[in-house]
Design a protein around this motif. Structure first.
Motif, PDB file in Angstrom:
ATOM      1  N   LYS A  43       5.082  12.788 -28.445  1.00 52.87           N
ATOM      2  CA  LYS A  43       6.094  12.418 -29.435  1.00 52.87           C
ATOM      3  C   LYS A  43       6.183  10.892 -29.493  1.00 52.87           C
ATOM      4  O   LYS A  43       5.996  10.216 -28.506  1.00 52.87           O
ATOM      5  CB  LYS A  43       7.426  13.032 -29.058  1.00 52.87           C
ATOM      6  CG  LYS A  43       7.388  14.557 -29.057  1.00 52.87           C
ATOM      7  CD  LYS A  43       8.597  15.131 -28.341  1.00 52.87           C
ATOM      8  CE  LYS A  43       8.613  16.633 -28.326  1.00 52.87           C
ATOM      9  NZ  LYS A  43       7.481  17.287 -27.734  1.00 52.87           N
ATOM     10  N   GLY A  44       6.481  10.384 -30.650  1.00 54.75           N
ATOM     11  CA  GLY A  44       6.661   8.943 -30.759  1.00 54.75           C
ATOM     12  C   GLY A  44       5.381   8.207 -31.074  1.00 54.75           C
ATOM     13  O   GLY A  44       4.383   8.783 -31.513  1.00 54.75           O
ATOM     14  N   GLY A  47       0.541   4.407 -30.170  1.00 57.68           N
ATOM     15  CA  GLY A  47       0.117   3.116 -29.625  1.00 57.68           C
ATOM     16  C   GLY A  47       0.713   2.880 -28.246  1.00 57.68           C
ATOM     17  O   GLY A  47       0.031   2.406 -27.328  1.00 57.68           O
ATOM     18  N   LYS A  48       1.980   3.224 -28.087  1.00 56.38           N
ATOM     19  CA  LYS A  48       2.621   3.090 -26.778  1.00 56.38           C
ATOM     20  C   LYS A  48       2.002   4.059 -25.776  1.00 56.38           C
ATOM     21  O   LYS A  48       1.829   3.735 -24.606  1.00 56.38           O
ATOM     22  CB  LYS A  48       4.127   3.335 -26.892  1.00 56.38           C
ATOM     23  CG  LYS A  48       4.861   2.209 -27.568  1.00 56.38           C
ATOM     24  CD  LYS A  48       6.353   2.463 -27.592  1.00 56.38           C
ATOM     25  CE  LYS A  48       7.057   1.325 -28.310  1.00 56.38           C
ATOM     26  NZ  LYS A  48       8.503   1.517 -28.359  1.00 56.38           N
ATOM     27  N   GLN A  49       1.670   5.245 -26.242  1.00 62.01           N
ATOM     28  CA  GLN A  49       1.023   6.225 -25.370  1.00 62.01           C
ATOM     29  C   GLN A  49      -0.344   5.730 -24.919  1.00 62.01           C
ATOM     30  O   GLN A  49      -0.743   5.923 -23.773  1.00 62.01           O
ATOM     31  CB  GLN A  49       0.902   7.576 -26.084  1.00 62.01           C
ATOM     32  CG  GLN A  49       0.425   8.689 -25.195  1.00 62.01           C
ATOM     33  CD  GLN A  49       1.363   8.964 -24.035  1.00 62.01           C
ATOM     34  OE1 GLN A  49       2.573   8.979 -24.190  1.00 62.01           O
ATOM     35  NE2 GLN A  49       0.805   9.182 -22.855  1.00 62.01           N
ATOM     36  N   THR A  50      -1.049   5.075 -25.825  1.00 65.06           N
ATOM     37  CA  THR A  50      -2.347   4.492 -25.484  1.00 65.06           C
ATOM     38  C   THR A  50      -2.177   3.442 -24.395  1.00 65.06           C
ATOM     39  O   THR A  50      -2.956   3.387 -23.441  1.00 65.06           O
ATOM     40  CB  THR A  50      -2.999   3.877 -26.738  1.00 65.06           C
ATOM     41  OG1 THR A  50      -3.271   4.930 -27.660  1.00 65.06           O
ATOM     42  CG2 THR A  50      -4.280   3.145 -26.418  1.00 65.06           C
ATOM     43  N   ASP A  51      -1.142   2.610 -24.530  1.00 66.09           N
ATOM     44  CA  ASP A  51      -0.868   1.599 -23.504  1.00 66.09           C
ATOM     45  C   ASP A  51      -0.582   2.258 -22.154  1.00 66.09           C
ATOM     46  O   ASP A  51      -1.053   1.799 -21.110  1.00 66.09           O
ATOM     47  CB  ASP A  51       0.316   0.720 -23.904  1.00 66.09           C
ATOM     48  CG  ASP A  51       0.014  -0.166 -25.094  1.00 66.09           C
ATOM     49  OD1 ASP A  51      -1.178  -0.375 -25.426  1.00 66.09           O
ATOM     50  OD2 ASP A  51       0.986  -0.663 -25.714  1.00 66.09           O
ATOM     51  N   LYS A  52       0.187   3.350 -22.175  1.00 67.24           N
ATOM     52  CA  LYS A  52       0.500   4.064 -20.931  1.00 67.24           C
ATOM     53  C   LYS A  52      -0.763   4.656 -20.304  1.00 67.24           C
ATOM     54  O   LYS A  52      -0.943   4.614 -19.089  1.00 67.24           O
ATOM     55  CB  LYS A  52       1.511   5.181 -21.188  1.00 67.24           C
ATOM     56  CG  LYS A  52       2.910   4.699 -21.473  1.00 67.24           C
ATOM     57  CD  LYS A  52       3.822   5.885 -21.722  1.00 67.24           C
ATOM     58  CE  LYS A  52       5.201   5.465 -22.130  1.00 67.24           C
ATOM     59  NZ  LYS A  52       6.085   6.624 -22.376  1.00 67.24           N
ATOM     60  N   LEU A  53      -1.627   5.224 -21.144  1.00 68.29           N
ATOM     61  CA  LEU A  53      -2.881   5.789 -20.651  1.00 68.29           C
ATOM     62  C   LEU A  53      -3.712   4.719 -19.951  1.00 68.29           C
ATOM     63  O   LEU A  53      -4.177   4.916 -18.830  1.00 68.29           O
ATOM     64  CB  LEU A  53      -3.691   6.395 -21.804  1.00 68.29           C
ATOM     65  CG  LEU A  53      -5.139   6.749 -21.481  1.00 68.29           C
ATOM     66  CD1 LEU A  53      -5.212   7.932 -20.528  1.00 68.29           C
ATOM     67  CD2 LEU A  53      -5.923   7.022 -22.751  1.00 68.29           C
ATOM     68  N   MET A  54      -3.887   3.596 -20.617  1.00 71.08           N
ATOM     69  CA  MET A  54      -4.719   2.545 -20.047  1.00 71.08           C
ATOM     70  C   MET A  54      -4.081   1.968 -18.780  1.00 71.08           C
ATOM     71  O   MET A  54      -4.792   1.654 -17.823  1.00 71.08           O
ATOM     72  CB  MET A  54      -4.986   1.460 -21.095  1.00 71.08           C
ATOM     73  CG  MET A  54      -5.740   1.981 -22.328  1.00 71.08           C
ATOM     74  SD  MET A  54      -7.211   2.977 -21.971  1.00 71.08           S
ATOM     75  CE  MET A  54      -8.322   1.725 -21.388  1.00 71.08           C
ATOM     76  N   ALA A  55      -2.766   1.878 -18.746  1.00 72.07           N
ATOM     77  CA  ALA A  55      -2.084   1.412 -17.536  1.00 72.07           C
ATOM     78  C   ALA A  55      -2.266   2.405 -16.394  1.00 72.07           C
ATOM     79  O   ALA A  55      -2.476   2.009 -15.237  1.00 72.07           O
ATOM     80  CB  ALA A  55      -0.602   1.181 -17.821  1.00 72.07           C
ATOM     81  N   SER A  56      -2.211   3.691 -16.704  1.00 68.08           N
ATOM     82  CA  SER A  56      -2.419   4.716 -15.673  1.00 68.08           C
ATOM     83  C   SER A  56      -3.842   4.673 -15.127  1.00 68.08           C
ATOM     84  O   SER A  56      -4.057   4.795 -13.921  1.00 68.08           O
ATOM     85  CB  SER A  56      -2.116   6.112 -16.228  1.00 68.08           C
ATOM     86  OG  SER A  56      -0.753   6.230 -16.528  1.00 68.08           O
TER      87      SER A  56
END
Length: 140
Positions: A43-44, A47-56
């Motif tokens: 949800k949401g 782009g933010k989810q992509t940032d979270k993925l790459m940070a993980s």
């Protein structure tokens, strides 16, 4: 994972991070193609989810030689993912999408050795997260 695998993952990940937005976009496009049932879990802003993925991914790569710290972090992550609706069978699709994304992003640098190192890392991550998620579901 063997020490040589750590090095292969780290070196290849530097190249992925150089194009992290593209890599993240490719990952989610592939994931939603091979597992459309997971799309509603996101949800949401993607782009933010992509940032979270790459940070993980960066976190996992950075903790390769600190297995206790990595396991603790992955356990917490898995428990949060249970709350989002992630199921055991999703881990295989995520792994498939990740390896496909690495192949697309690294191109000729995605050698059989690099692929094997990433497969080993993802297998460890998925095993740890599946076990933590199962424990979390059992408690709930």
């Amino acid at each position: 994972m063997a020490p040589d695998d750590f090095k292969l993952v780290r070196l290849s990940f530097v190249k992925v991070m150089a194009v992290k937005s593209k890599a993240g976009r490719l990952f989610y496009e592939r994931l939603f193609t091979i597992a459309p049932e997971v799309r509603p879990l996101f949800k949401g802003d993607l782009g933010k989810q992509t940032d979270k993925l790459m940070a993980s991914l960066a976190m996992a790569v950075g903790m390769l030689e600190k297995p206790d710290l990595l396991n603790g972090t992955l356990t917490g992550l898995a428990k949060r993912h249970v709350g989002y609706g992630v199921r055991d069978e999703h881990y295989d699709k995520v792994g498939e999408a990740l390896l496909w994304t690495l192949a697309q992003t690294l191109e000729a640098d995605f050698t059989p050795q690099v692929e094997a190192a990433w497969r080993s890392l993802y297998a460890m991550v998925a095993t740890t997260m599946r076990a933590a998620a199962a424990g979390s579901r059992a408690v709930a």
